[in-house]
Design a protein around this motif. Structure first.
Motif, PDB file in Angstrom:
ATOM      1  N   GLY A 157     121.295  22.519  75.385  1.00  0.00           N
ATOM      2  CA  GLY A 157     120.752  22.990  74.106  1.00  0.00           C
ATOM      3  C   GLY A 157     120.827  24.502  73.946  1.00  0.00           C
ATOM      4  N   ILE A 158     121.813  25.113  74.594  1.00  0.00           N
ATOM      5  CA  ILE A 158     121.966  26.566  74.512  1.00  0.00           C
ATOM      6  C   ILE A 158     122.706  26.927  73.227  1.00  0.00           C
ATOM      7  CG2 ILE A 158     123.015  28.613  75.578  1.00  0.00           C
ATOM      8  CD1 ILE A 158     122.785  27.113  78.283  1.00  0.00           C
ATOM      9  N   THR A 159     122.167  27.901  72.517  1.00  0.00           N
ATOM     10  CA  THR A 159     122.832  28.445  71.335  1.00  0.00           C
ATOM     11  C   THR A 159     122.967  29.959  71.541  1.00  0.00           C
ATOM     12  OG1 THR A 159     120.719  28.714  70.181  1.00  0.00           O
ATOM     13  CG2 THR A 159     121.947  26.662  69.769  1.00  0.00           C
ATOM     14  N   PHE A 160     123.711  30.597  70.653  1.00  0.00           N
ATOM     15  CA  PHE A 160     123.895  32.045  70.772  1.00  0.00           C
ATOM     16  C   PHE A 160     123.588  32.716  69.451  1.00  0.00           C
ATOM     17  CE2 PHE A 160     126.150  30.465  74.371  1.00  0.00           C
ATOM     18  CZ  PHE A 160     125.895  31.415  75.347  1.00  0.00           C
ATOM     19  N   ASP A 161     122.837  33.801  69.546  1.00  0.00           N
ATOM     20  CA  ASP A 161     122.521  34.647  68.407  1.00  0.00           C
ATOM     21  C   ASP A 161     123.451  35.848  68.511  1.00  0.00           C
ATOM     22  OD1 ASP A 161     121.171  35.767  66.212  1.00  0.00           O
ATOM     23  OD2 ASP A 161     119.785  36.831  67.535  1.00  0.00           O
ATOM     24  N   ARG A 162     124.190  36.136  67.453  1.00  0.00           N
ATOM     25  CA  ARG A 162     125.178  37.210  67.467  1.00  0.00           C
ATOM     26  C   ARG A 162     124.761  38.321  66.530  1.00  0.00           C
ATOM     27  NH1 ARG A 162     128.357  38.945  64.165  1.00  0.00           N
ATOM     28  NH2 ARG A 162     128.144  37.223  62.731  1.00  0.00           N
ATOM     29  N   ARG A 163     124.744  39.523  67.038  1.00  0.00           N
ATOM     30  CA  ARG A 163     124.520  40.722  66.229  1.00  0.00           C
ATOM     31  C   ARG A 163     125.671  41.660  66.541  1.00  0.00           C
ATOM     32  NH1 ARG A 163     121.619  37.869  63.721  1.00  0.00           N
ATOM     33  NH2 ARG A 163     119.374  37.819  63.841  1.00  0.00           N
ATOM     34  N   GLY A 164     126.658  41.732  65.641  1.00  0.00           N
ATOM     35  CA  GLY A 164     127.866  42.501  65.929  1.00  0.00           C
ATOM     36  C   GLY A 164     128.556  41.894  67.132  1.00  0.00           C
ATOM     37  N   GLU A 206     127.178  41.940  70.175  1.00  0.00           N
ATOM     38  CA  GLU A 206     126.178  41.608  71.188  1.00  0.00           C
ATOM     39  C   GLU A 206     125.711  40.161  71.029  1.00  0.00           C
ATOM     40  OE1 GLU A 206     122.611  44.076  72.905  1.00  0.00           O
ATOM     41  OE2 GLU A 206     122.021  43.147  71.009  1.00  0.00           O
ATOM     42  N   LEU A 207     125.694  39.445  72.153  1.00  0.00           N
ATOM     43  CA  LEU A 207     125.258  38.048  72.154  1.00  0.00           C
ATOM     44  C   LEU A 207     123.941  37.908  72.903  1.00  0.00           C
ATOM     45  CD1 LEU A 207     128.535  36.142  73.105  1.00  0.00           C
ATOM     46  CD2 LEU A 207     127.617  36.611  70.828  1.00  0.00           C
ATOM     47  N   THR A 208     123.079  37.062  72.382  1.00  0.00           N
ATOM     48  CA  THR A 208     121.875  36.664  73.089  1.00  0.00           C
ATOM     49  C   THR A 208     121.922  35.143  73.205  1.00  0.00           C
ATOM     50  OG1 THR A 208     120.600  38.499  72.162  1.00  0.00           O
ATOM     51  CG2 THR A 208     119.341  36.648  73.071  1.00  0.00           C
ATOM     52  N   GLY A 209     121.885  34.656  74.432  1.00  0.00           N
ATOM     53  CA  GLY A 209     121.808  33.215  74.640  1.00  0.00           C
ATOM     54  C   GLY A 209     120.383  32.757  74.386  1.00  0.00           C
ATOM     55  N   VAL A 218     126.129  30.392  82.108  1.00  0.00           N
ATOM     56  CA  VAL A 218     126.766  30.088  80.820  1.00  0.00           C
ATOM     57  C   VAL A 218     126.767  31.328  79.926  1.00  0.00           C
ATOM     58  CG1 VAL A 218     126.377  28.841  78.647  1.00  0.00           C
ATOM     59  CG2 VAL A 218     126.379  27.594  80.810  1.00  0.00           C
ATOM     60  N   THR A 219     125.637  32.028  79.870  1.00  0.00           N
ATOM     61  CA  THR A 219     125.558  33.245  79.053  1.00  0.00           C
ATOM     62  C   THR A 219     126.572  34.275  79.540  1.00  0.00           C
ATOM     63  OG1 THR A 219     123.235  32.827  78.528  1.00  0.00           O
ATOM     64  CG2 THR A 219     124.024  35.083  78.238  1.00  0.00           C
TER      65      THR A 219
END
Length: 169
Positions: A34-41, A43-46, A74-75
């Motif tokens: 259930g891992i998703t990624f938040d993207r800001r430019g 930069e990724l946050t798992g 994974v991150t």
């Protein structure tokens, strides 16, 4: 001298989101956890979205150590892959249709991954970021950490070394 008109921001954002979704969604274990990624430019946050199946010790309760280690690995791998695809995504050279059809680039392979468990993971969402400390043509080194409620209090950190896939272009 003529300047090329920049692409509309929505087009660029959609291309980035499509590439990241295909990259992370192409790994079955990412979906299982259930891992998703938040993207800001760039930069990724798992994001490890909490689920009861992730509990290792129901008496505490605490997240399973293998789950938190896998989350950091994974991150790290997705972050390395994202960095290697960045120029192609930004230029529009990346074939998004091929990505969406599952023709993904080869992912980095783990050489070693050392975990430091710092605190128990509580039964809630966790977040992780990976910082590439060295990246060459064949080898990369990454430091990653995960936290829950307070980024200054990580629950786990790791250092990993990865074999980078050959550039097949």
């Amino acid at each position: 001298m003529s300047h090329r008109k920049p692409e509309p921001v929505q087009v660029v954002k959609q291309r980035r989101d499509t590439a990241l979704r295909a990259l992370a969604g192409g790994v079955p274990y990412v979906n299982f956890l259930g891992i998703t990624f938040d993207r800001r430019g760039d930069e990724l946050t798992g994001v490890l979205n909490f689920d009861e199946k992730l509990i290792g010790n129901p008496d505490l309760p605490a997240l399973h150590g293998g789950v938190t280690a896998a989350f950091l690995e994974v991150t790290s791998i997705i972050t390395l892959s994202w960095m290697s695809l960045w120029d192609e995504v930004e230029s529009g050279r990346l074939d998004l249709e091929a990505l969406e059809q599952g023709r993904l680039p080869r992912l980095p392979k783990t050489i070693d991954f050392t975990i430091d468990y710092l605190r128990p993971g509580l039964p809630r969402d966790a977040y992780a970021r990976a910082r590439v400390t060295r990246s060459g043509r064949r080898y990369a080194s990454v430091h990653a950490e995960a936290w829950q409620d307070n980024r200054d209090k990580p629950i786990v950190q790791a250092v990993g070394h990865f074999l980078m896939p050959w550039d097949e272009r």
